[in-house]
Design an enzyme around this catalytic site. Structure first.
Site, PDB file in Angstrom:
ATOM      1  N   GLU A 185      76.540  37.673  40.136  1.00 50.67           N
ATOM      2  CA  GLU A 185      77.251  36.864  39.126  1.00 50.67           C
ATOM      3  C   GLU A 185      76.278  35.917  38.230  1.00 50.67           C
ATOM      4  O   GLU A 185      76.638  34.914  38.333  1.00 50.67           O
ATOM      5  CB  GLU A 185      78.225  36.216  39.857  1.00 50.67           C
ATOM      6  CG  GLU A 185      79.424  36.943  40.491  1.00 50.67           C
ATOM      7  CD  GLU A 185      80.706  36.428  40.834  1.00 50.67           C
ATOM      8  OE1 GLU A 185      80.714  34.913  40.678  1.00 50.67           O
ATOM      9  OE2 GLU A 185      81.575  36.985  40.879  1.00 50.67           O
ATOM     10  N   GLU A 372      83.115  43.105  44.641  1.00 47.74           N
ATOM     11  CA  GLU A 372      84.031  41.833  44.987  1.00 47.74           C
ATOM     12  C   GLU A 372      85.554  42.158  44.170  1.00 47.74           C
ATOM     13  O   GLU A 372      85.655  42.459  43.260  1.00 47.74           O
ATOM     14  CB  GLU A 372      83.594  40.456  44.622  1.00 47.74           C
ATOM     15  CG  GLU A 372      82.334  40.056  45.440  1.00 47.74           C
ATOM     16  CD  GLU A 372      81.961  38.620  45.019  1.00 47.74           C
ATOM     17  OE1 GLU A 372      82.781  37.865  44.691  1.00 47.74           O
ATOM     18  OE2 GLU A 372      80.710  38.429  45.244  1.00 47.74           O
TER      19      GLU A 372
HETATM   20  C1  BGC Z   1      81.519  34.876  44.162  1.00 49.11           C
HETATM   21  C2  BGC Z   1      81.876  34.415  45.577  1.00 49.11           C
HETATM   22  C3  BGC Z   1      83.087  33.477  45.505  1.00 49.11           C
HETATM   23  C4  BGC Z   1      84.294  34.292  45.138  1.00 49.11           C
HETATM   24  C5  BGC Z   1      85.312  33.387  44.924  1.00 49.11           C
HETATM   25  C6  BGC Z   1      82.698  35.185  43.277  1.00 49.11           C
HETATM   26  O1  BGC Z   1      82.650  34.406  42.253  1.00 49.11           O
HETATM   27  O2  BGC Z   1      80.490  35.773  44.311  1.00 49.11           O
HETATM   28  O3  BGC Z   1      80.626  33.661  45.968  1.00 49.11           O
HETATM   29  O4  BGC Z   1      83.391  32.896  46.732  1.00 49.11           O
HETATM   30  O5  BGC Z   1      83.849  34.751  43.695  1.00 49.11           O
HETATM   31  O6  BGC Z   1      85.300  32.489  43.980  1.00 49.11           O
END
Ligand code: BGC
Length: 471
Positions: A185, A372
């Protein structure tokens, strides 16, 4: 791309081929063989005692982290990784994304720590032992203290230092890892650290943010080259080819007032800045900003062109954009009045994943890995449906021809949520921080069942659309 049996590249080619003609049984979608199912974590958020990093120092200042939390021992994943990876295997997973910690591997400038390298080799071996394809992230928001003191990503020497660290990681772990995620990110990082001031170094300065963006792009390109160079040498020894990606946070943006030309333009600007500018830099080789009233940027990123083999997308939510003359760059970010929200107040919008996958495939033509996707849900009342609906949205995109290689849920465990501290609960396993006990959430079972079935009903596509009622 070379296809070698047993390598991830084989999965890339296979899934890309199969997903465009995947069999549909009525309203059910069958995931292709080789699809990667997993979870993602980041070193600082789970390992504990990352005490040589800039984040460790940042946390010591009262007011930086909600409730004055410190990452402290976090999930003690540094010591409990073997048991945690067995939990991932219990979900039926075949992949695990985690980050190696630069502050541990290079605790002083130019001095690499072989004991820490051995630790991460043990993590990689444990992945293999549990049938998990490792996906190794090199930078997930944290820097070694010495590098932060030199200016971090603002310093022109950092891209080359990052490449040296990447080369070390490739040399130590390349025989055990095929899939490399250079940066997590980048745009969130520079926004939080250099525009909002809520991540270290806590700066609010657009010019510096733009320099950081350029350096991150340069760093990625150099690191990708270092990984490939090492890989070419090992290919002579018959190793599998490396696959390089980033994990790019992408959001869906819609105009808050769908009829209002200025919201429509503002939405395009925000979408370009957040979703596209960095990706253009590392796929087309040029970082370009020409927004009236703001510094103009037009730089070539050496080695940036075609520096991604696949594209990792982190997807969480959408924002409705309402032009704000006082903050024209970012505008106001709202959500529909009747939106369902996560504990962090983010709109739950599964259709956004479908839209992003289809749009990003069309724009960039790269196979996609969902690196993610997850929800802060302390009561465990929304996670199961969140998961199911996002998997349905992803499956619909695959049915429509988008080559999605895998899905990694954020996160395996509850963890340290940066400036928010420990209160948001993202884990498929919840963690009791006093005892380090892990307990499966209801969604863990839902995930296990869907993976086990290898298919999902497609649900219905609901584009709630941007209502003209936003808040
Ligand atoms: C990040 C994580 C974070 C998750 C939830 C992403 O922006 O890669 O490190 O914990 O989102 O906010």
């Amino acid at each position: 791309m070379i296809v070698r049996p047993g390598s991830l590249t084989l999965a890339v080619a296979f899934v890309a081929a199969v997903s465009s003609c995947a069999a549909l049984a009525g309203e059910t979608y069958a995931f292709p063989a080789g699809f990667l199912w997993g979870t993602a974590t980041a070193a600082h958020q789970v390992e504990g005692n990352n005490s040589n990093s800039d984040w460790w120092d940042w946390e010591q200042v009262p007011g930086h982290i909600k409730h004055n939390d410190h990452s402290g021992l976090a999930d003690d994943h540094y010591h409990l990784f073997a048991a945690d990876l067995a939990l991932a295997r219990d979900l039926g997973n075949n992949a695990y994304r985690f980050s190696v910690e630069w502050a541990r591997l290079e605790p002083e400038e130019g001095r690499f720590d072989e004991r820490e390298a051995a630790h991460y080799r043990a993590v990689l071996e444990a992945c293999k032992a549990n049938g998990l394809t490792p996906i190794v992230t090199l930078f997930h928001f944290t820097l070694p203290r010495w590098l932060a003191a030199k200016g971090g990503w603002l310093s022109p020497s950092t891209p080359a230092l990052f490449a040296r660290y990447a080369a070390f990681a490739a040399a130590r772990f390349g025989d055990l890892a095929d899939l490399w995620c250079t940066l997590n990110e980048p745009v969130v990082y520079l926004g939080a650290g250099y525009l909002k001031g809520v991540f270290p170094p806590g700066i609010l300065d657009l010019r510096q943010a733009l320099i950081v963006m350029e350096n991150l792009a340069r760093g990625h390109a150099l690191a990708a080259k270092a990984i490939k160079e090492h890989d070419r040498k090992s290919l002579a020894k018959n190793g599998p080819p490396a696959v390089v990606t980033i994990a790019h946070h992408m959001r869906v943006f819609d105009p808050a007032r769908s009829w209002h030309p200025i919201d429509i333009v503002a939405t395009r600007v925000v979408d370009y800045i957040f979703n596209k500018a960095f990706l253009d830099a590392i796929t087309r080789g040029r970082l370009y900003f020409n927004i009236p009233g703001f510094p103009r940027v037009d730089v070539v990123i050496p080695g940036g062109k075609h520096s991604l083999d696949i594209l990792g997308i982190n997807y969480y939510s959408r924002d409705l954009i309402k032009f704000n003359p006082r903050s024209p760059l970012l505008s106001d970010q709202l959500h529909p009045r009747d939106a369902q929200l996560t504990d962090l107040g983010w709109e739950i919008y599964p259709e956004g994943l479908y839209r992003l996958l289809v749009g990003t495939w069309k724009d960039y033509g790269l196979p996609i890995l969902v690196t993610e996707n997850g929800i802060a849900d302390g009561s465990d009342s929304k996670r199961s449906e969140f998961l199911r609906q996002h998997l349905q949205a992803m499956a619909r995109a695959m049915k429509d021809g988008v080559p999605v290689l895998g899905y990694l849920h954020w996160s395996l465990l509850d963890n340290f949520e940066w400036a928010e501290g420990f209160w948001p609960r993202f884990g498929l396993y919840s963690v009791d921080y006093a005892t380090q006990q892990r307990r499966p959430t209801k969604a863990a079972e839902v995930y296990r069942q869907i993976i086990g079935a290898g298919k999902i009903d497609l649900g219905k596509s609901e584009d709630l659309g941007p209502e003209d009622e936003a808040e």
